[in-house]
Design a protein around this motif. Structure first.
Motif, mmCIF file in Angstrom:
data_model
loop_
_atom_site.group_PDB
_atom_site.id
_atom_site.type_symbol
_atom_site.label_atom_id
_atom_site.label_comp_id
_atom_site.label_asym_id
_atom_site.label_seq_id
_atom_site.Cartn_x
_atom_site.Cartn_y
_atom_site.Cartn_z
ATOM 1 N N SER A 1 -25.734 -38.399 -27.743
ATOM 2 C CA SER A 1 -27.590 -37.960 -27.873
ATOM 3 C C SER A 1 -27.951 -39.478 -27.676
ATOM 4 N N ASP A 2 -28.115 -40.411 -28.158
ATOM 5 C CA ASP A 2 -29.242 -41.630 -27.984
ATOM 6 C C ASP A 2 -28.827 -41.599 -26.866
ATOM 7 N N LEU A 3 -28.581 -41.147 -25.499
ATOM 8 C CA LEU A 3 -28.210 -42.005 -24.805
ATOM 9 C C LEU A 3 -29.421 -40.654 -23.656
ATOM 10 N N SER A 4 -30.473 -41.388 -22.326
ATOM 11 C CA SER A 4 -30.950 -39.957 -21.770
ATOM 12 C C SER A 4 -29.955 -39.567 -20.980
ATOM 13 N N HIS A 5 -29.669 -38.618 -20.524
ATOM 14 C CA HIS A 5 -29.268 -37.867 -19.754
ATOM 15 C C HIS A 5 -28.346 -38.891 -17.632
ATOM 16 N N SER A 6 -29.595 -39.886 -17.378
ATOM 17 C CA SER A 6 -29.005 -40.273 -16.499
ATOM 18 C C SER A 6 -28.068 -41.189 -17.310
ATOM 19 N N GLU A 7 -28.454 -42.137 -18.025
ATOM 20 C CA GLU A 7 -27.549 -42.630 -19.142
ATOM 21 C C GLU A 7 -26.492 -42.215 -19.341
#
Length: 137
Positions: free
Chosen positions: A117-123
Motif C-alpha cells: 500500500s505504500d507503493l504507487s500502482h506503477s511501483e
C-alpha cells in the motif's frame, strides 16, 4: 559487500516477513501458505496432478506429497486415479476447501495491501515484474 546489498539477504528477509504475516493471517482458516498455493492452483484449474501443482509452485515431488497428505487429512482435497491413465493421480478441492475461497481471497488482498500500500500502482507493477524476472532466471 554489505549484507543488506546482497540479493539473497534482501529476498530472504522480505520473504520471511511476508510468510510470517501470511501464516498468521491464514491461521483462522487452519491452512498454511503452502496449502493456499495448492488451493489457488486447484481453484484456477481442476483437477490437477501433483506434478502439475508442484511445477506451478516450484516444489519438489517430496514437498508437494507431504503438503497433499496433510491437506487430505484435513479434508481439503481428494485424490482419484485418472481413469484415462491409471498412473496419474488427480487432485480435487473438497467442498470444505471451496467454502474457504472467499475468505482466503480476502486474506490475500489484505496481505498485498499490507505490504504494497505504500507503493504507487506503477511501483507495485514494477516490483512484481522484477520478482517475476528473477523467478524466470
Amino acid at each position: 559487500m554489505e549484507i543488506n546489498q546482497c540479493i539473497n539477504y534482501l529476498l530472504t528477509i522480505s520473504q520471511n516477513k511476508v510468510f510470517q504475516y501470511f501464516s498468521e493471517s491464514l491461521k483462522e482458516l487452519k491452512i498454511t501458505p503452502a496449502q493456499y498455493g495448492v488451493l489457488s492452483c486447484l481453484w484456477k484449474n481442476t483437477p490437477q496432478t501433483p506434478k502439475q501443482i508442484g511445477s506451478t509452485l516450484y516444489l519438489e515431488a517430496s514437498s508437494i506429497s507431504g503438503i497433499l497428505d496433510r491437506m487430505q487429512k484435513n479434508e481439503l482435497i481428494t485424490r482419484e486415479i485418472d481413469s484415462t491413465n491409471r498412473r496419474n493421480i488427480l487432485i480435487y478441492p473438497t467442498a470444505k476447501a471451496n467454502g474457504l475461497k472467499a475468505d482466503v481471497e480476502r486474506i490475500v488482498e489484505e496481505l498485498n495491501s499490507h505490504f504494497l500500500s505504500d507503493l504507487s500502482h506503477s511501483e507495485q507493477e514494477i516490483l512484481k515484474k522484477l520478482l517475476l524476472h528473477i523467478i524466470d532466471k
